[in-house]
Design an enzyme around this catalytic site. Structure first.
Site, PDB file in Angstrom:
ATOM      1  N   ASP A  23      65.507  26.873  52.150  1.00 42.14           N
ATOM      2  CA  ASP A  23      67.065  27.020  52.429  1.00 42.14           C
ATOM      3  C   ASP A  23      67.959  27.225  51.198  1.00 42.14           C
ATOM      4  O   ASP A  23      68.533  26.313  50.714  1.00 42.14           O
ATOM      5  CB  ASP A  23      67.308  25.556  52.971  1.00 42.14           C
ATOM      6  CG  ASP A  23      68.788  25.492  53.540  1.00 42.14           C
ATOM      7  OD1 ASP A  23      69.368  26.575  53.903  1.00 42.14           O
ATOM      8  OD2 ASP A  23      69.643  24.402  53.535  1.00 42.14           O
ATOM      9  N   GLU A  80      65.521  20.166  43.327  1.00 42.88           N
ATOM     10  CA  GLU A  80      66.931  20.413  43.448  1.00 42.88           C
ATOM     11  C   GLU A  80      67.158  20.771  41.951  1.00 42.88           C
ATOM     12  O   GLU A  80      66.645  20.217  40.853  1.00 42.88           O
ATOM     13  CB  GLU A  80      67.910  19.578  43.917  1.00 42.88           C
ATOM     14  CG  GLU A  80      69.278  19.568  43.567  1.00 42.88           C
ATOM     15  CD  GLU A  80      69.686  20.969  44.197  1.00 42.88           C
ATOM     16  OE1 GLU A  80      70.404  21.903  43.553  1.00 42.88           O
ATOM     17  OE2 GLU A  80      69.379  21.274  45.340  1.00 42.88           O
ATOM     18  N   HIS A  82      68.826  21.971  61.229  1.00 43.02           N
ATOM     19  CA  HIS A  82      68.107  20.573  61.370  1.00 43.02           C
ATOM     20  C   HIS A  82      67.777  20.442  62.566  1.00 43.02           C
ATOM     21  O   HIS A  82      66.689  19.664  62.833  1.00 43.02           O
ATOM     22  CB  HIS A  82      69.316  19.778  61.004  1.00 43.02           C
ATOM     23  CG  HIS A  82      69.641  19.784  59.652  1.00 43.02           C
ATOM     24  ND1 HIS A  82      71.172  19.641  59.267  1.00 43.02           N
ATOM     25  CD2 HIS A  82      69.083  20.097  58.769  1.00 43.02           C
ATOM     26  CE1 HIS A  82      71.302  19.643  57.948  1.00 43.02           C
ATOM     27  NE2 HIS A  82      69.799  20.197  57.454  1.00 43.02           N
ATOM     28  N   HIS A 140      65.280  23.576  48.297  1.00 44.98           N
ATOM     29  CA  HIS A 140      66.685  23.440  47.830  1.00 44.98           C
ATOM     30  C   HIS A 140      67.443  22.166  48.436  1.00 44.98           C
ATOM     31  O   HIS A 140      68.125  22.290  49.570  1.00 44.98           O
ATOM     32  CB  HIS A 140      67.259  24.827  48.279  1.00 44.98           C
ATOM     33  CG  HIS A 140      66.787  26.028  47.578  1.00 44.98           C
ATOM     34  ND1 HIS A 140      65.649  26.464  48.073  1.00 44.98           N
ATOM     35  CD2 HIS A 140      67.171  26.790  46.786  1.00 44.98           C
ATOM     36  CE1 HIS A 140      65.230  27.427  47.201  1.00 44.98           C
ATOM     37  NE2 HIS A 140      66.469  27.560  46.342  1.00 44.98           N
TER      38      HIS A 140
END
Length: 291
Positions: free
Chosen positions: A160, A115, A19, A42
């Protein structure tokens, strides 16, 4: 591959590295007034409760963001990160990458979130929403290839995955190479775990041997492609021989913006000692392909 829930791992040392890198890249994109498009393949739930049953079961945040509690950051990247997450921490929450991106993007920018997990997509839709935000219930690899190139030339793609299946490392390689051919002006940021031998199988990984060396092989495969530049950033919280499983993580940045290497190196000088779980902790910032 749909069993993974990031709520077990939210706020761990991997999230801290990921992050901070994400925020630095978004800041670079914001240095120009023209809008850009941010992709998250993701996305997970977007926001996580650190007092949830899942988070308290592993308590990985104790070795991640909790290590920064009360830290007076002199490094700007760490300071900006702490300023952002502190507001969530007051409510026992941790913002995932979609929420961080949402908090940083401007009206002229666009957010595309993907997602595939049935429960996580519902959580994501509940936690995030708003103008210029598109949320897709679909496989992130397929979605990235289907939705690129966007109508904006500039942008960032965060990849990710959970890497639950060993085959996913090759899937990352194939997807990134194909996406780059379609949208070669984007910045691609790929998070990956650093994994050592594990004495026994773990619920989040197939086996002790199936993951060891996979990240390194993935990086090697990607560097065979003629990208403009490739920057490798790694934070190892302990030595590979001292940990059973994930002993650190890395970010591979394709089309890394100017001076990102300098910024993250200065950040890791302060961050690595705070995240260290042993005297063997270390970090590295290396160009695999330099312009």
């Amino acid at each position: 591959m749909l069993s993974y829930r990031h709520s077990f791992h939210a706020g761990n040392h991997g999230d801290v590295l990921k992050h901070i890198c994400q925020m630095l890249i978004i800041d670079k994109l914001k240095s120009k007034n023209k809008g850009f498009c941010y992709f998250d393949t993701h996305s997970g739930a977007g926001v996580y409760q650190l007092n949830s049953e899942e988070a308290l079961k592993t308590k990985e945040f104790k070795h991640g963001i909790d290590r920064l509690a009360g830290h007076l950051a002199h490094n700007r990247a760490i300071s900006d990160y702490l300023s952002l997450i502190t507001a969530y921490k007051e409510f026992n929450q941790y913002p995932g990458s979609p929420e961080i991106a949402k908090s940083m993007l401007r009206p002229q920018d666009k957010l595309i979130l993907m997602e595939w997990h049935n429960q996580e997509i519902q959580n994501l839709k509940s936690n995030l929403g708003g103008k210029n935000i598109a949320i897709h219930h679909r496989d992130g690899y397929e979605g990235l290839l289907a939705l690129t190139p966007p109508n904006m030339q500039r942008g960032m793609v965060l990849i990710d995955p959970s890497y639950e299946m060993a085959s996913e490392y090759q899937q990352v390689v194939d997807t990134v190479i194909t996406a780059y051919k379609k949208w070669n002006s984007a910045i691609y940021a790929i998070w990956y775990p650093l994994i050592s031998d594990r004495k026994a199988p773990n619920s989040n990984f197939e086996s002790s041997d199936s993951k060891k060396g996979k990240s390194e092989a993935m990086l090697e495969s990607l560097t065979q492609h003629p990208f403009k530049n490739v920057l490798k950033i790694e934070l190892r919280v302990t030595g590979a021989n001292e940990a059973g499983g994930m002993y650190g993580s890395g970010m591979l940045i394709i089309n890394a913006p100017w001076q990102l290497d300098k910024q993250i190196k200065e950040c890791l000088q302060d961050l690595a000692p705070l995240m260290a779980q042993s005297d063997s902790a270390s970090y590295s910032v290396d160009w695999l392909i330099e312009e």
